[in-house]
Design a protein around this motif. Structure first.
Motif, PDB file in Angstrom:
ATOM      1  N   UNK A 152      -3.520   1.430   2.759  1.00 41.34           N
ATOM      2  CA  UNK A 152      -3.611   0.055   2.247  1.00 41.34           C
ATOM      3  C   UNK A 152      -5.083  -0.352   2.116  1.00 41.34           C
ATOM      4  N   UNK A 153      -5.916   0.160   3.033  1.00 42.46           N
ATOM      5  CA  UNK A 153      -7.324  -0.247   3.080  1.00 42.46           C
ATOM      6  C   UNK A 153      -8.052   0.053   1.769  1.00 42.46           C
ATOM      7  N   UNK A 154      -7.704   1.144   1.115  1.00 45.03           N
ATOM      8  CA  UNK A 154      -8.445   1.524  -0.095  1.00 45.03           C
ATOM      9  C   UNK A 154      -8.256   0.500  -1.219  1.00 45.03           C
ATOM     10  N   UNK A 155      -7.198  -0.306  -1.129  1.00 47.05           N
ATOM     11  CA  UNK A 155      -6.960  -1.296  -2.179  1.00 47.05           C
ATOM     12  C   UNK A 155      -7.897  -2.487  -2.089  1.00 47.05           C
ATOM     13  N   UNK A 208       0.785 -13.071  -3.534  1.00 50.99           N
ATOM     14  CA  UNK A 208       1.286 -12.013  -4.418  1.00 50.99           C
ATOM     15  C   UNK A 208       1.205 -10.640  -3.761  1.00 50.99           C
ATOM     16  N   UNK A 209       0.130 -10.386  -3.037  1.00 47.44           N
ATOM     17  CA  UNK A 209      -0.019  -9.085  -2.365  1.00 47.44           C
ATOM     18  C   UNK A 209       1.030  -8.929  -1.269  1.00 47.44           C
ATOM     19  N   UNK A 210       1.259  -9.992  -0.512  1.00 42.29           N
ATOM     20  CA  UNK A 210       2.276  -9.917   0.545  1.00 42.29           C
ATOM     21  C   UNK A 210       3.666  -9.732  -0.056  1.00 42.29           C
ATOM     22  N   UNK A 211       3.930 -10.381  -1.166  1.00 43.54           N
ATOM     23  CA  UNK A 211       5.219 -10.195  -1.845  1.00 43.54           C
ATOM     24  C   UNK A 211       5.389  -8.741  -2.274  1.00 43.54           C
ATOM     25  N   UNK A 212       4.336  -8.183  -2.836  1.00 44.14           N
ATOM     26  CA  UNK A 212       4.383  -6.771  -3.242  1.00 44.14           C
ATOM     27  C   UNK A 212       4.645  -5.877  -2.043  1.00 44.14           C
ATOM     28  N   UNK A 213       4.020  -6.212  -0.919  1.00 42.86           N
ATOM     29  CA  UNK A 213       4.194  -5.394   0.279  1.00 42.86           C
ATOM     30  C   UNK A 213       5.617  -5.483   0.807  1.00 42.86           C
ATOM     31  N   UNK A 214       6.215  -6.664   0.703  1.00 46.16           N
ATOM     32  CA  UNK A 214       7.611  -6.824   1.140  1.00 46.16           C
ATOM     33  C   UNK A 214       8.539  -6.020   0.229  1.00 46.16           C
ATOM     34  N   UNK A 215       8.280  -6.042  -1.081  1.00 45.30           N
ATOM     35  CA  UNK A 215       9.089  -5.251  -2.021  1.00 45.30           C
ATOM     36  C   UNK A 215       8.981  -3.763  -1.686  1.00 45.30           C
ATOM     37  N   UNK A 216       7.750  -3.331  -1.413  1.00 48.86           N
ATOM     38  CA  UNK A 216       7.548  -1.923  -1.020  1.00 48.86           C
ATOM     39  C   UNK A 216       8.334  -1.591   0.242  1.00 48.86           C
ATOM     40  N   UNK A 217       8.227  -2.461   1.248  1.00 48.33           N
ATOM     41  CA  UNK A 217       8.924  -2.209   2.512  1.00 48.33           C
ATOM     42  C   UNK A 217      10.428  -2.147   2.329  1.00 48.33           C
ATOM     43  N   UNK A 224      -3.064  -4.462   8.275  1.00 53.95           N
ATOM     44  CA  UNK A 224      -4.205  -3.977   7.493  1.00 53.95           C
ATOM     45  C   UNK A 224      -4.343  -4.767   6.187  1.00 53.95           C
ATOM     46  N   UNK A 225      -3.222  -5.090   5.584  1.00 55.13           N
ATOM     47  CA  UNK A 225      -3.248  -5.877   4.346  1.00 55.13           C
ATOM     48  C   UNK A 225      -3.866  -7.253   4.610  1.00 55.13           C
ATOM     49  N   UNK A 226      -3.425  -7.888   5.687  1.00 56.74           N
ATOM     50  CA  UNK A 226      -3.989  -9.201   6.033  1.00 56.74           C
ATOM     51  C   UNK A 226      -5.499  -9.089   6.265  1.00 56.74           C
ATOM     52  N   UNK A 227      -5.917  -7.980   6.870  1.00 54.31           N
ATOM     53  CA  UNK A 227      -7.343  -7.782   7.145  1.00 54.31           C
ATOM     54  C   UNK A 227      -8.142  -7.695   5.852  1.00 54.31           C
ATOM     55  N   UNK A 228      -7.671  -6.898   4.905  1.00 51.12           N
ATOM     56  CA  UNK A 228      -8.452  -6.755   3.666  1.00 51.12           C
ATOM     57  C   UNK A 228      -8.410  -8.050   2.839  1.00 51.12           C
ATOM     58  N   UNK A 229      -7.316  -8.787   2.935  1.00 48.07           N
ATOM     59  CA  UNK A 229      -7.258 -10.080   2.243  1.00 48.07           C
ATOM     60  C   UNK A 229      -8.253 -11.070   2.864  1.00 48.07           C
ATOM     61  N   UNK A 230      -8.354 -11.042   4.171  1.00 46.52           N
ATOM     62  CA  UNK A 230      -9.319 -11.906   4.862  1.00 46.52           C
ATOM     63  C   UNK A 230     -10.737 -11.559   4.429  1.00 46.52           C
ATOM     64  N   UNK A 245      -9.865  -2.906  -5.282  1.00 42.71           N
ATOM     65  CA  UNK A 245      -9.412  -3.493  -6.544  1.00 42.71           C
ATOM     66  C   UNK A 245      -9.266  -5.006  -6.454  1.00 42.71           C
ATOM     67  N   UNK A 246      -9.409  -5.547  -5.232  1.00 44.54           N
ATOM     68  CA  UNK A 246      -9.221  -6.994  -5.079  1.00 44.54           C
ATOM     69  C   UNK A 246     -10.306  -7.794  -5.790  1.00 44.54           C
ATOM     70  N   UNK A 247     -11.480  -7.204  -5.961  1.00 45.13           N
ATOM     71  CA  UNK A 247     -12.589  -7.910  -6.583  1.00 45.13           C
ATOM     72  C   UNK A 247     -12.354  -8.185  -8.067  1.00 45.13           C
ATOM     73  N   UNK A 248     -11.377  -7.504  -8.676  1.00 40.53           N
ATOM     74  CA  UNK A 248     -11.148  -7.689 -10.110  1.00 40.53           C
ATOM     75  C   UNK A 248     -10.272  -8.899 -10.419  1.00 40.53           C
ATOM     76  N   UNK A 249      -9.755  -9.543  -9.392  1.00 42.08           N
ATOM     77  CA  UNK A 249      -8.879 -10.695  -9.623  1.00 42.08           C
ATOM     78  C   UNK A 249      -9.689 -11.837 -10.236  1.00 42.08           C
TER      79      UNK A 249
END
Lengths: 365, 82
Positions: free
Chosen positions: A198-201, A219-228, A54-60, A204-208
């Motif tokens: 994850x989808x609701x985030x 950076x998002x994938x790194x954060x996700x790995x830390x969470x996991x 889902x994270x990869x989808x929203x990043x795409x 906030x991606x537009x503020x980058x």
């Protein structure tokens, strides 16, 4: 007031990290272990993988529609009527989620530390702080949450390290004594909370900042790995310390903290976990409230989202004090209904927009 | 009940006072949206003051999603008898 807000890629990833870790680090181990027992870590990994997709989808989607909100590119891809229906479903789910975050944390405090305090008082304090922070804007949120996230993760890490003397690795066996079904049940729960969220985030991606958009994915994938990693370690620690009781005792990390005893100097540190839960829930509820107000303002065509923050917060507060007459129905909704509902409300609309974006991209080529 | 009504009135008054500055600068659309948001506030406030729990958002969601979710969980959950 109307200056366009922007944050760095790392700040976005941090908001994402605290949003998905927030309250789940205290609440998830017990519920997943209750369903999957010793195989809870497998369930968790399955849910984490789904969340990663889902994270990869929203990043795409963000890469394909830079600088646009979910609502804006939904309207472009699927048309205004369909996007509006999706937004309303999204909104209902967000309102429920916001109220549920606070119901859960007030339930924790009512049962552990603040037994005589009425729940509406606890809820009101959380919502007041969340509203004032969300009103300050995402830049303030990102800066403030950097420090709070350090405190939260620091507390959790300290407790997990201190309780490591009580580890019994043999409690991990047998792994799947009842087959795959409990594992799937645990994965269903962990997927529903927090990974389908994850989808609701995507909001906030537009503020980058534009110059940092390239590194957002990393950076998002790194954060996700830390969470996991953090959640996995919490779940495994619950199992190898609490053993057969892991699934029966709520608020696993709180129970682990109660077991910490070092030379009569470091003991009774469970309030540290209470602190982590306060911080995590406050940050998560602020982020969700911010997203609700952004969505509302986009849906209704408002230029300034800040005017709707307080009425929205009051709605969420009143929902949190009127929605459930008893804890059992809330728990049923949280662990049975919510994974299905947020799949329909969050994931399915995102997948529809994803499919439309992909088809649109192919047709352009 | 009176205490709850007083608390609710206080909270609403505080909110309206805080938002008065934004309200003065708001356009017509913003004021309409603000007014629309006060409708669920009024309804939920009534539920809170009258100590009622329904009908509410959770029941609306449960109406559609709870039974299918229970069936889904029933498929992947081992029965207690086994």
């Amino acid at each position: 007031m109307n200056k366009k807000e922007s944050i760095s890629s790392i700040q976005t990833a941090l908001l994402f990290l605290v949003g998905i870790t927030g309250s789940s680090i205290i609440l998830i181990p017990a519920s997943v272990t209750g369903a999957a027992r010793n195989g809870a870590w497998i369930s968790f990994l399955m849910a984490w993988l789904a969340g990663f997709l889902l994270l990869l989808s929203i990043l795409y989607l963000q890469k394909q529609h830079p600088g646009l909100t979910f609502m804006e590119y939904s309207r472009r891809m699927v048309g205004k009527p369909v996007a509006t229906i999706m937004a309303i479903l999204f909104l209902l789910a967000l309102f429920w989620q916001e109220a549920a975050i606070i119901i859960e944390v007030s339930g924790f405090f009512k049962s552990t530390m603040m037994k005589n305090t009425p729940s509406p008082v606890i809820n009101a304090m959380f919502f007041t702080m969340a509203a004032l922070t969300a009103r300050a804007g995402i830049e303030v949120m990102a800066r403030m949450f950097s420090i709070l996230a350090l405190i939260m993760f620091g507390c959790v890490t300290a407790v997990l390290l201190l309780v490591s003397v009580n580890f019994h690795l043999e409690f991990l066996l047998p792994v799947m004594p009842d087959g795959i079904k409990p594992i799937l049940h645990g994965a269903y729960i962990a997927y529903g909370f927090p990974y389908a969220e994850v989808v609701i985030f995507s909001w906030i991606l537009q503020f980058v900042r534009k110059d940092e958009a390239q590194r957002l994915g990393r950076d998002m994938c790194s954060a996700f790995v830390i969470n996991g990693t953090t959640l996995l370690f919490s779940i495994v620690s619950s199992i190898i310390v609490l053993g057969p009781l892991a699934g029966d005792l709520k608020y696993s990390l709180y129970q682990l903290a109660r077991l910490v005893f070092v030379q009569e100097i470091i003991e009774r540190i469970e309030s540290v976990i209470g602190l982590s839960l306060i911080i995590g829930s406050y940050m998560k509820s602020t982020i969700v409230l911010f997203i609700i107000t952004r969505l509302l303002s986009q849906l209704s065509g408002l230029s300034n989202y800040r005017i709707v923050i307080f009425p929205t917060t009051l709605i969420c507060l009143l929902l949190s004090v009127t929605m459930y007459a008893n804890e059992a129905s809330f728990v049923e909704d949280g662990y049975v209904m919510w994974p299905l509902f947020n799949t329909i409300a969050y994931v399915v609309p995102m997948l529809i927009v994803l499919a439309a974006t992909w088809v649109n991209g192919r047709m352009r080529k | 009940m009176l205490a709850k009504l007083a608390i609710l009135a206080l909270v609403c008054a505080a909110m309206l006072k805080f938002d008065s500055a934004c309200w003065k600068q708001a356009d017509r659309r913003a004021r309409i949206v603000y007014g629309i948001l006060m409708v669920p506030v009024a309804y939920l406030g009534f539920l809170y003051v009258a100590n009622l729990y329904s009908p509410n958002l959770d029941e609306l969601i449960d109406l559609v999603f709870l039974e299918p979710a229970k069936r889904l969980v029933g498929i992947i959950q081992i029965s207690s008898s086994s």
